[in-house]
Design a protein around this motif. Structure first.
Motif, PDB file in Angstrom:
ATOM      1  N   LEU A  11       9.244  -6.228   5.220  1.00 15.72           N
ATOM      2  CA  LEU A  11       9.755  -5.014   4.575  1.00 15.72           C
ATOM      3  C   LEU A  11       9.356  -4.979   3.101  1.00 15.72           C
ATOM      4  O   LEU A  11       9.071  -3.923   2.559  1.00 15.72           O
ATOM      5  N   ILE A  12       9.324  -6.145   2.474  1.00 16.23           N
ATOM      6  CA  ILE A  12       8.944  -6.213   1.062  1.00 16.23           C
ATOM      7  C   ILE A  12       7.454  -5.967   0.898  1.00 16.23           C
ATOM      8  O   ILE A  12       7.042  -5.106   0.122  1.00 16.23           O
ATOM      9  N   ILE A  13       6.661  -6.742   1.608  1.00 11.17           N
ATOM     10  CA  ILE A  13       5.203  -6.591   1.595  1.00 11.17           C
ATOM     11  C   ILE A  13       4.739  -6.616   3.046  1.00 11.17           C
ATOM     12  O   ILE A  13       4.846  -7.650   3.706  1.00 11.17           O
ATOM     13  N   PRO A  14       4.253  -5.489   3.545  1.00 14.55           N
ATOM     14  CA  PRO A  14       3.816  -5.437   4.938  1.00 14.55           C
ATOM     15  C   PRO A  14       2.751  -6.503   5.234  1.00 14.55           C
ATOM     16  O   PRO A  14       1.790  -6.659   4.488  1.00 14.55           O
ATOM     17  N   GLY A  15       2.985  -7.253   6.288  1.00 14.88           N
ATOM     18  CA  GLY A  15       2.066  -8.317   6.674  1.00 14.88           C
ATOM     19  C   GLY A  15       2.531  -9.692   6.228  1.00 14.88           C
ATOM     20  O   GLY A  15       2.109 -10.695   6.794  1.00 14.88           O
ATOM     21  N   LEU A  16       3.407  -9.750   5.250  1.00 15.98           N
ATOM     22  CA  LEU A  16       3.870 -11.047   4.757  1.00 15.98           C
ATOM     23  C   LEU A  16       4.709 -11.771   5.806  1.00 15.98           C
ATOM     24  O   LEU A  16       4.612 -12.991   5.945  1.00 15.98           O
ATOM     25  N   GLY A  17       5.491 -11.030   6.565  1.00 18.44           N
ATOM     26  CA  GLY A  17       6.272 -11.650   7.642  1.00 18.44           C
ATOM     27  C   GLY A  17       5.389 -12.205   8.738  1.00 18.44           C
ATOM     28  O   GLY A  17       5.654 -13.267   9.287  1.00 18.44           O
ATOM     29  N   GLN A  18       4.316 -11.487   9.046  1.00 16.92           N
ATOM     30  CA  GLN A  18       3.367 -11.982  10.044  1.00 16.92           C
ATOM     31  C   GLN A  18       2.677 -13.251   9.536  1.00 16.92           C
ATOM     32  O   GLN A  18       2.443 -14.182  10.289  1.00 16.92           O
ATOM     33  N   LEU A  19       2.362 -13.259   8.258  1.00 15.44           N
ATOM     34  CA  LEU A  19       1.757 -14.449   7.656  1.00 15.44           C
ATOM     35  C   LEU A  19       2.734 -15.622   7.725  1.00 15.44           C
ATOM     36  O   LEU A  19       2.351 -16.743   8.056  1.00 15.44           O
ATOM     37  N   ALA A  27      -1.344 -10.242  10.093  1.00 18.95           N
ATOM     38  CA  ALA A  27      -0.916  -9.976   8.714  1.00 18.95           C
ATOM     39  C   ALA A  27      -1.935  -9.115   7.981  1.00 18.95           C
ATOM     40  O   ALA A  27      -1.572  -8.137   7.306  1.00 18.95           O
ATOM     41  N   ILE A  28      -3.196  -9.437   8.118  1.00 21.76           N
ATOM     42  CA  ILE A  28      -4.252  -8.674   7.440  1.00 21.76           C
ATOM     43  C   ILE A  28      -4.302  -7.244   7.985  1.00 21.76           C
ATOM     44  O   ILE A  28      -4.394  -6.285   7.210  1.00 21.76           O
ATOM     45  N   ILE A  29      -4.211  -7.106   9.303  1.00 23.41           N
ATOM     46  CA  ILE A  29      -4.264  -5.773   9.909  1.00 23.41           C
ATOM     47  C   ILE A  29      -3.091  -4.919   9.431  1.00 23.41           C
ATOM     48  O   ILE A  29      -3.274  -3.761   9.044  1.00 23.41           O
ATOM     49  N   TRP A  30      -1.872  -5.467   9.457  1.00 21.69           N
ATOM     50  CA  TRP A  30      -0.707  -4.700   9.010  1.00 21.69           C
ATOM     51  C   TRP A  30      -0.833  -4.327   7.538  1.00 21.69           C
ATOM     52  O   TRP A  30      -0.527  -3.204   7.143  1.00 21.69           O
ATOM     53  N   PHE A  31      -1.249  -5.272   6.715  1.00 22.06           N
ATOM     54  CA  PHE A  31      -1.362  -4.999   5.289  1.00 22.06           C
ATOM     55  C   PHE A  31      -2.353  -3.863   5.027  1.00 22.06           C
ATOM     56  O   PHE A  31      -2.067  -2.934   4.272  1.00 22.06           O
ATOM     57  N   CYS A  33      -3.468  -1.544   7.202  1.00 20.10           N
ATOM     58  CA  CYS A  33      -2.998  -0.277   7.789  1.00 20.10           C
ATOM     59  C   CYS A  33      -1.927   0.380   6.934  1.00 20.10           C
ATOM     60  O   CYS A  33      -1.984   1.582   6.660  1.00 20.10           O
ATOM     61  N   ILE A  34      -0.952  -0.392   6.499  1.00 16.45           N
ATOM     62  CA  ILE A  34       0.129   0.181   5.686  1.00 16.45           C
ATOM     63  C   ILE A  34      -0.396   0.625   4.333  1.00 16.45           C
ATOM     64  O   ILE A  34      -0.023   1.688   3.823  1.00 16.45           O
ATOM     65  N   ALA A  35      -1.279  -0.154   3.729  1.00 18.86           N
ATOM     66  CA  ALA A  35      -1.831   0.228   2.433  1.00 18.86           C
ATOM     67  C   ALA A  35      -2.604   1.541   2.531  1.00 18.86           C
ATOM     68  O   ALA A  35      -2.464   2.423   1.676  1.00 18.86           O
ATOM     69  N   VAL A  36      -3.394   1.691   3.580  1.00 16.55           N
ATOM     70  CA  VAL A  36      -4.162   2.930   3.770  1.00 16.55           C
ATOM     71  C   VAL A  36      -3.224   4.106   4.021  1.00 16.55           C
ATOM     72  O   VAL A  36      -3.378   5.173   3.424  1.00 16.55           O
ATOM     73  N   GLY A  42       1.309   8.807   1.336  1.00 18.54           N
ATOM     74  CA  GLY A  42       2.348   8.681   0.324  1.00 18.54           C
ATOM     75  C   GLY A  42       3.709   8.470   0.950  1.00 18.54           C
ATOM     76  O   GLY A  42       3.881   8.519   2.159  1.00 18.54           O
ATOM     77  N   TRP A  43       4.686   8.225   0.119  1.00 21.70           N
ATOM     78  CA  TRP A  43       6.032   7.951   0.602  1.00 21.70           C
ATOM     79  C   TRP A  43       6.832   9.218   0.868  1.00 21.70           C
ATOM     80  O   TRP A  43       7.991   9.157   1.265  1.00 21.70           O
ATOM     81  N   THR A  44       6.244  10.376   0.643  1.00 25.98           N
ATOM     82  CA  THR A  44       6.975  11.605   0.901  1.00 25.98           C
ATOM     83  C   THR A  44       7.010  11.931   2.387  1.00 25.98           C
ATOM     84  O   THR A  44       7.772  12.774   2.810  1.00 25.98           O
ATOM     85  N   ILE A  45       6.196  11.268   3.159  1.00 24.56           N
ATOM     86  CA  ILE A  45       6.125  11.508   4.600  1.00 24.56           C
ATOM     87  C   ILE A  45       6.762  10.333   5.323  1.00 24.56           C
ATOM     88  O   ILE A  45       6.637   9.183   4.911  1.00 24.56           O
TER      89      ILE A  45
END
Length: 69
Positions: A11-19, A27-31, A33-36, A42-45
């Motif tokens: 929840l803090i950094i996507p992919g960190l829990g997978q790592l 972890a790399i895929i989640w990070f 995907c979420i970053a893109v 944006g966070w408005t959606i």
């Protein structure tokens, strides 16, 4: 408890829990995907928020499977 930590880390950094759960590729895929998604949408959606939650849930499940084994 370790499974909850994996979920919180994701929840803090996507992919960190997978790592934390030992899944580097996941972890790399989640990070990425979420970053893109965060950059494009944006966070408005609601989609990035749902993806963050999905990332946390998968981290929890991955770590729980490790603990059970």
């Amino acid at each position: 408890m370790k499974s909850f930590l994996a979920a919180i880390l994701s929840l803090i950094i996507p992919g960190l829990g997978q790592l934390y759960a030992g899944n580097l590729i996941s972890a790399i895929i989640w990070f990425i995907c979420i970053a893109v998604l965060d950059y494009i949408l944006g966070w408005t959606i609601i989609v990035p928020i749902i993806m963050h939650l999905a990332c946390a849930v998968t981290a929890y499940i991955q770590k729980a499977k490790q603990v059970d084994n």
